[in-house]
Enzyme design. Structure first.
Site, mmCIF file in Angstrom:
data_model
loop_
_atom_site.group_PDB
_atom_site.id
_atom_site.type_symbol
_atom_site.label_atom_id
_atom_site.label_comp_id
_atom_site.label_asym_id
_atom_site.label_seq_id
_atom_site.Cartn_x
_atom_site.Cartn_y
_atom_site.Cartn_z
ATOM 1 N N HIS A 59 -37.479 96.755 -6.015
ATOM 2 C CA HIS A 59 -36.207 96.741 -6.739
ATOM 3 C C HIS A 59 -36.102 97.951 -7.649
ATOM 4 C CE1 HIS A 59 -36.017 92.130 -6.102
ATOM 5 N NE2 HIS A 59 -35.270 92.753 -5.218
ATOM 6 N N GLU A 62 -36.888 97.970 -11.402
ATOM 7 C CA GLU A 62 -38.244 97.506 -11.694
ATOM 8 C C GLU A 62 -39.244 98.643 -11.471
ATOM 9 O OE1 GLU A 62 -38.817 93.836 -9.544
ATOM 10 O OE2 GLU A 62 -36.871 93.061 -10.202
ATOM 11 N N HIS A 202 -43.410 93.056 -9.292
ATOM 12 C CA HIS A 202 -42.005 93.010 -9.705
ATOM 13 C C HIS A 202 -41.962 92.843 -11.224
ATOM 14 C CE1 HIS A 202 -39.816 92.478 -5.772
ATOM 15 N NE2 HIS A 202 -41.053 92.205 -5.387
ATOM 16 N N GLU A 263 -44.715 88.874 -11.332
ATOM 17 C CA GLU A 263 -43.576 89.262 -12.172
ATOM 18 C C GLU A 263 -44.117 89.746 -13.519
ATOM 19 O OE1 GLU A 263 -40.512 89.496 -11.345
ATOM 20 O OE2 GLU A 263 -40.219 88.237 -9.568
#
Length: 300
Positions: A59, A62, A202, A263
Site C-alpha cells: 500500500h 504505508e 503493513h 500491522e
C-alpha cells in the site's frame, strides 16, 4: 546506513546500491516492473534450502514499511558472519517496495505535471479521499492487496458494497484477479521460490494476522503466538470486510504454509518518521524470530 527519511523508489534504488556495495553477500534481482515501469526489486541473503520472504509497501501510504525492511536486511548483513550457521540453512528474500508507483505518488516521486499524478488527484477528489496521503492503491487505482486470486469475487462483493466499484485511492479490487503487473510478478516470484513462510509488512494497528478462513498451516499458530510474545503486538482476525484477495490470503490458501500480515505502528497512515525507531524496535524481533524458527524447524 539506511536513513530515517521518506522513501521514493529512487531513494530505494540508491539505498540498494549503497547496501550491496557495503555487503556484496546481498544479491539483487528485478523480478518485474510496475505500471509506470519502475523496477520491483528482490534482495536475498543466505544460501540455505529453506526460503523465507518478507515484503513491504503493498500500500502506497504505508511506505514506512520499506525502510523497516531495508533496516532489517542491513542488520542481517552486519551480523552475517556471526550467524553463518543460520544462513547455511535459510535464504531470506526481501521485497522492499511492492508498489513503487503508489509510494512515489505519496512521497513526492511523481511530478505534479504528469498525467498519472493528475489522474490520481481526480480519483481522490471523486472518492473524497485526502490527496496524496490517503492513497493506498497502485497508480491505476487498484488496491494491490485486494487483487490476488483468493476468493477475489467475494472481496469484490464486499468492496462494491462499500462503494469502491471503479479505480480508487483504496479498496478497488481491479477488473479481475491479477489484473496488475505488480501482483502478477509477486505470484510468479512466489511460485518460483517455493517459500516456506511469508511475512507482509503493513501499517497500522500493532496487530498480527495469521489465519485465513479454515486453513491451519503446520506451526502457524504457535509461531504467531511467539511473534506476539516478542513484539507486544496482538493476534487478531482480519475484519470480514477486509478479508480475501490479499497476498497472505493467497499464499496460505495456495500452499497451506504459514503466512503473516504484521500491522506496524499506531495512528493514521502515512505514519510519521518519528515512529520509525519504535516500529523497528517492536517489529524486528518478529522478523528475527521467523528466521530462527524456520532454521530449526517447527519443533521448537
Amino acid at each position: 546506513m539506511i536513513k530515517n527519511k521518506s522513501f521514493t523508489s529512487t531513494h530505494l534504488t540508491e539505498a540498494i546500491e549503497r547496501l550491496t556495495q557495503l555487503y556484496p553477500l546481498i544479491d539483487v534481482s528485478v523480478f518485474g516492473t510496475s505500471r509506470l515501469g519502475r523496477p520491483l526489486y528482490a534482495l536475498t541473503i543466505g544460501h540455505g534450502a529453506k526460503a523465507i520472504m518478507i515484503n513491504a509497501a503493498h500500500h502506497a501510504n504505508e511506505w514506512i514499511t520499506s525502510i523497516v525492511l531495508m533496516k532489517f536486511l542491513e542488520e542481517c548483513a552486519q551480523n552475517y558472519k556471526i550467524n553463518c550457521k543460520l544462513w547455511d540453512n535459510i535464504t531470506l528474500h526481501c521485497i522492499p517496495m511492492v508498489n513503487p508507483d503508489g509510494v512515489d505518488l505519496v512521497t513526492g516521486g511523481i511530478e505534479h505535471a504528469r498525467p498519472a499524478y493528475k489522474h490520481a488527484r481526480t480519483l481522490s477528489a471523486h472518492y473524497n479521499q485526502p490527496f496524496p496521503n490517503g492513497w493506498k492503491a497502485n497508480i491505476c487505482g487498484v488496491d494491490l492487496n485486494s487483487n490476488y486470486p483468493s476468493n477475489w469475487e467475494l472481496a469484490r462483493k464486499h468492496k462494491y458494497e462499500r462503494g469502491y466499484t471503479t479505480p480508487s485511492p483504496r479498496d478497488f479490487v481491479g477488473s479481475k484477479p491479477l489484473s496488475e503487473p505488480e501482483t502478477c510478478a509477486m505470484v510468479a516470484y512466489t511460485q518460483i521460490n517455493d517459500f516456506a513462510l511469508t511475512i507482509s509488512l503493513h501499517t497500522q494497528g500493532e496487530e498480527i494476522y495469521w489465519r485465513y478462513m479454515d486453513y491451519m498451516p503446520e506451526g502457524a499458530e504457535k509461531l504467531a503466538k511467539r511473534f506476539e510474545e516478542v513484539s507486544g503486538y496482538f493476534l487478531e482476525d482480519v475484519p470480514s470486510e477486509s478479508s480475501h484477495a490479499g497476498y497472505r490470503d493467497w499464499f496460505i490458501s495456495t500452499f497451506n504454509r504459514p503466512g503473516f500480515t504484521i500491522e506496524c505502528g499506531l495512528g493514521e497512515n502515512p505514519l510519521p518518521l518519528s515512529q520509525l525507531d519504535d516500529i523497528y524496535k517492536k517489529t524486528s524481533p518478529i522478523l528475527r524470530e521467523a528466521l530462527v524458527w524456520e532454521c530449526v524447524g517447527f519443533n521448537v
